[in-house]
Scaffold this motif. Structure first.
Motif, short mmCIF file in Angstrom:
data_model
loop_
_atom_site.label_atom_id
_atom_site.label_comp_id
_atom_site.label_asym_id
_atom_site.label_seq_id
_atom_site.Cartn_x
_atom_site.Cartn_y
_atom_site.Cartn_z
N TYR A 14 31.00 3.71 31.99
CA TYR A 14 31.83 4.11 33.12
C TYR A 14 31.74 3.09 34.25
N TRP A 17 33.85 0.15 33.25
CA TRP A 17 35.27 0.47 33.36
C TRP A 17 35.73 0.38 34.81
N HIS A 18 34.89 0.91 35.72
CA HIS A 18 35.26 0.86 37.13
C HIS A 18 35.34 -0.58 37.61
N VAL A 25 39.55 5.73 34.17
CA VAL A 25 38.26 6.17 34.68
C VAL A 25 38.39 6.69 36.11
N GLU A 28 38.91 10.41 35.91
CA GLU A 28 37.67 11.15 35.64
C GLU A 28 36.80 11.22 36.89
N ALA A 54 27.84 6.67 38.40
CA ALA A 54 28.24 6.83 37.01
C ALA A 54 27.36 7.86 36.30
N ALA A 85 31.33 8.83 25.28
CA ALA A 85 32.28 7.94 25.94
C ALA A 85 32.68 6.75 25.07
#
Length: 209
Positions: A14, A17-18, A25, A28, A54, A85
């Motif tokens: 995560y 991804w950010h 993301v 979410e 995260a 994930a």
């Protein structure tokens, strides 16, 4: 502690991804971390997002208040099922509604239903996207009816269903805005409370809590 190692990997994923600007993301993050709920996707991706954030996201998705609570839960329930994930995440559904006048429909969804226009394409306009919180609706211009209006109304053929936490509050909001209700607020046999809005083209939008 196999589950804990998997959760640590998820948190790092995560975080990556950010940093990579991966838009799903952001959805979410907004859904599970309340401090981000008022921000747009772009604003969330511009915010500082640390490993601790995260980890909190992973914990809340698994049903725990924070990372420490998740660790304790893993220790007492080593076989606890947690989201993985590493699999594709289906972030948002975007129903496509067929309308006869893009501008008039945009005005309706903005003024009456509280959506914002994200973009409009074409001259004259033939396609647009509207958003309210995490919900996206796409409008597509058509020159003639796509469905039999009478059949759609009689059989309650929905164009979209939107799930929310406080359905009564939204119902009262739409009453004040003068929305046309195909179905007023009611309790369904399966426990949900629902109402249905009819837009100017007869599209039926259900709201359920």
């Amino acid at each position: 502690m196999r589950n804990l190692e998997n959760l640590k990997k998820q948190a790092k994923l995560y975080l990556r991804w950010h940093r990579d600007g991966y838009y799903p993301v952001a959805t979410e993050i907004r859904m599970f971390l309340t401090r981000f709920q008022s921000l747009s996707d772009d604003q969330i991706l511009e915010q500082t997002f640390r490993l601790s954030d995260a980890q909190e996201l992973v914990a809340r998705k698994a049903g725990f208040e924070n990372w420490d609570a998740l660790n304790k839960g893993i220790q007492t329930m080593p076989d606890l099922a947690v989201p993985d994930a590493s699999y594709p995440f289906l972030a948002i559904a975007e129903p496509q509604l067929f309308v006869s006048d893009i501008k008039a429909s945009c005005d309706f969804y903005r003024v009456v239903l509280g959506f914002e226009t994200r973009f409009i394409y074409g001259e004259p306009p033939y396609y647009c996207q509207l958003a309210r919180d995490a919900v996206r609706l796409n409008l597509r211009h058509v020159d003639g009816p796509v469905f039999d209006a009478g059949l759609r109304s009689r059989q309650h053929l929905l164009s979209a269903t939107i799930v929310l936490d406080d359905v009564k509050a939204l119902y009262l909001e739409y009453q004040e805005r003068g929305a046309l209700f195909h179905q007023t607020l009611k309790s369904e046999p399966w426990g949900a409370r629902t109402f249905i809005i009819k837009d100017p083209d007869g599209n039926l939008i259900a709201f359920a809590g």
